[in-house]
Scaffold this motif. Structure first.
Motif, mmCIF file in Angstrom:
data_model
loop_
_atom_site.group_PDB
_atom_site.id
_atom_site.type_symbol
_atom_site.label_atom_id
_atom_site.label_comp_id
_atom_site.label_asym_id
_atom_site.label_seq_id
_atom_site.Cartn_x
_atom_site.Cartn_y
_atom_site.Cartn_z
ATOM 1 N N ILE A 73 -10.226 7.313 -3.188
ATOM 2 C CA ILE A 73 -9.089 6.880 -3.996
ATOM 3 C C ILE A 73 -7.853 6.715 -3.115
ATOM 4 O O ILE A 73 -7.129 5.721 -3.207
ATOM 5 C CB ILE A 73 -8.822 7.888 -5.127
ATOM 6 C CG1 ILE A 73 -10.027 7.969 -6.073
ATOM 7 C CG2 ILE A 73 -7.568 7.519 -5.900
ATOM 8 C CD1 ILE A 73 -9.955 9.109 -7.065
ATOM 9 N N LEU A 74 -7.608 7.685 -2.233
ATOM 10 C CA LEU A 74 -6.470 7.584 -1.317
ATOM 11 C C LEU A 74 -6.658 6.434 -0.342
ATOM 12 O O LEU A 74 -5.707 5.712 -0.024
ATOM 13 C CB LEU A 74 -6.292 8.900 -0.559
ATOM 14 C CG LEU A 74 -5.647 10.051 -1.323
ATOM 15 C CD1 LEU A 74 -5.698 11.326 -0.503
ATOM 16 C CD2 LEU A 74 -4.203 9.717 -1.691
ATOM 17 N N GLY A 75 -7.893 6.261 0.142
ATOM 18 C CA GLY A 75 -8.156 5.150 1.051
ATOM 19 C C GLY A 75 -7.840 3.816 0.403
ATOM 20 O O GLY A 75 -7.279 2.915 1.041
ATOM 21 N N ASN A 76 -8.176 3.678 -0.876
ATOM 22 C CA ASN A 76 -7.868 2.444 -1.600
ATOM 23 C C ASN A 76 -6.363 2.256 -1.724
ATOM 24 O O ASN A 76 -5.841 1.157 -1.504
ATOM 25 C CB ASN A 76 -8.528 2.489 -2.978
ATOM 26 C CG ASN A 76 -8.398 1.192 -3.731
ATOM 27 O OD1 ASN A 76 -7.438 0.991 -4.462
ATOM 28 N ND2 ASN A 76 -9.355 0.298 -3.567
ATOM 29 N N ALA A 77 -5.629 3.331 -2.059
ATOM 30 C CA ALA A 77 -4.181 3.233 -2.190
ATOM 31 C C ALA A 77 -3.511 2.911 -0.861
ATOM 32 O O ALA A 77 -2.493 2.210 -0.812
ATOM 33 C CB ALA A 77 -3.616 4.536 -2.754
ATOM 34 N N LEU A 78 -4.106 3.400 0.227
ATOM 35 C CA LEU A 78 -3.561 3.145 1.555
ATOM 36 C C LEU A 78 -3.887 1.744 2.065
ATOM 37 O O LEU A 78 -3.399 1.324 3.104
ATOM 38 C CB LEU A 78 -4.108 4.175 2.545
ATOM 39 C CG LEU A 78 -3.562 5.594 2.394
ATOM 40 C CD1 LEU A 78 -4.470 6.599 3.094
ATOM 41 C CD2 LEU A 78 -2.147 5.687 2.948
ATOM 42 N N PRO A 96 0.812 -1.215 0.000
ATOM 43 C CA PRO A 96 0.000 0.000 0.000
ATOM 44 C C PRO A 96 0.844 1.262 0.000
ATOM 45 O O PRO A 96 2.057 1.223 0.198
ATOM 46 C CB PRO A 96 -0.790 -0.120 1.305
ATOM 47 C CG PRO A 96 0.135 -0.858 2.217
ATOM 48 C CD PRO A 96 0.860 -1.849 1.336
ATOM 49 N N LEU A 97 0.192 2.378 -0.229
ATOM 50 C CA LEU A 97 0.828 3.682 -0.102
ATOM 51 C C LEU A 97 1.314 3.849 1.334
ATOM 52 O O LEU A 97 0.570 3.597 2.281
ATOM 53 C CB LEU A 97 -0.182 4.774 -0.460
ATOM 54 C CG LEU A 97 0.250 6.228 -0.308
ATOM 55 C CD1 LEU A 97 1.409 6.552 -1.235
ATOM 56 C CD2 LEU A 97 -0.940 7.147 -0.583
ATOM 57 N N ALA A 98 2.566 4.252 1.507
ATOM 58 C CA ALA A 98 3.149 4.405 2.836
ATOM 59 C C ALA A 98 4.287 5.419 2.770
ATOM 60 O O ALA A 98 4.834 5.669 1.695
ATOM 61 C CB ALA A 98 3.665 3.057 3.356
ATOM 62 N N PRO A 99 4.662 6.009 3.907
ATOM 63 C CA PRO A 99 5.732 7.022 3.887
ATOM 64 C C PRO A 99 7.049 6.518 3.338
ATOM 65 O O PRO A 99 7.835 7.287 2.789
ATOM 66 C CB PRO A 99 5.858 7.407 5.365
ATOM 67 C CG PRO A 99 4.541 7.076 5.972
ATOM 68 C CD PRO A 99 4.048 5.866 5.245
ATOM 69 N N ASP A 100 7.322 5.209 3.472
ATOM 70 C CA ASP A 100 8.594 4.682 3.003
ATOM 71 C C ASP A 100 8.473 4.005 1.643
ATOM 72 O O ASP A 100 9.326 3.198 1.267
ATOM 73 C CB ASP A 100 9.174 3.703 4.032
ATOM 74 C CG ASP A 100 8.298 2.468 4.224
ATOM 75 O OD1 ASP A 100 7.124 2.488 3.776
ATOM 76 O OD2 ASP A 100 8.782 1.486 4.821
#
Length: 252
Positions: A206-211, A129-133
């Motif tokens: 959309i962001l929730g899905n990526a996360l 998923p989308l993450a800071p790293d």
């Protein structure tokens, strides 16, 4: 329309139309099916056909955190007179590498550079998923490119949210050049929090899905981008260099 394009043998058009059907995120079974059909159509469009550029679809295997993470890529280069240099290209959270086919092809033709198209973390074929790293994946890709093309400059072009990764790779000098087209950087003075649930055009979902969230970001998360805890792809953190899953994935 996508099925009509398939019946007519117009596979690239079919791939783009299936992309519209799966837009903006893989939030329903129907969109998952559309994405599968988009990839199948794109494979037909790029396999055994005389395109203006050489196109290679492949997957790199990234040893990370005690395991192996596959990272699909699309490679495009002029058939003749390729210039030294590699450009990594990625879109944002809702427009992925198949949608950027024409731009990648035109860029390869116009510049002579090798163009490596990828999906940004949390989207498309990208693992995790989308993450800071998430830039660890992209940094590893750049390291592998440099190993295979010693002495050649490597740049990153990010469109929309993809521009965030361009900046994140440029600041520590991972890439030699970077272009951010419309991507968030978080460098406002003073930095202002992002009200995620107030973003337009369905972006909270959309962001929730990526996360990797099961639904919309919680109202309690208003005021900041709702990053989950640091994502561990397999286990213990590692800085292992990326290796290829096959010796042919980067034949250019």
């Amino acid at each position: 329309m996508a099925q009509e394009a398939e019946a007519a043998g117009k596979w690239l058009r079919a791939a783009q139309l299936w992309g519209a059907a799966r837009f903006p995120a893989l939030a329903t079974p129907e969109r998952h099916e559309a994405y599968a059909r988009q990839r199948a159509a794109y494979a037909r469009a790029t396999a055994g056909r005389r395109l203006p550029v050489r196109v290679t679809r492949g997957t790199v295997a990234l040893p990370m955190d005690g395991g192996t993470v596959p990272f699909p890529v699309h490679l495009m280069a002029r058939r003749r007179r390729r210039r030294p240099g590699v450009l990594v290209l990625s879109g944002g959270v809702d427009t992925w590498k198949v949608e950027w086919h024409r731009m990648a092809m035109a860029t390869a033709l116009a510049t002579g550079l090798l163009v490596v198209s990828v999906d940004m973390p949390g989207t498309g074929d990208a693992p995790g998923p989308l993450a800071p790293d998430g830039d660890r994946l992209l940094s590893a890709l750049v390291s592998e490119i440099r190993r295979r093309h010693p002495g050649e400059p490597v740049a990153y072009l990010g469109l929309s949210f993809g521009g965030h990764w361009a900046v994140k790779l440029a600041i520590p000098g991972v890439v030699d050049a970077a272009v951010d087209i419309g991507g968030p950087t978080g460098v406002a003075e003073p930095e202002e929090p992002i009200d995620v649930l107030a973003l337009p055009y369905g972006m909270p979902g959309i962001l929730g899905n990526a996360l990797g969230l099961a639904g919309l970001p919680r109202a309690a998360q208003r005021g900041s981008v709702p990053y989950p805890p640091r994502h561990r792809y397999c286990g213990r953190h590692s800085k292992s260099r990326m290796v290829a899953s096959s010796r042919s994935w980067l034949r250019w």
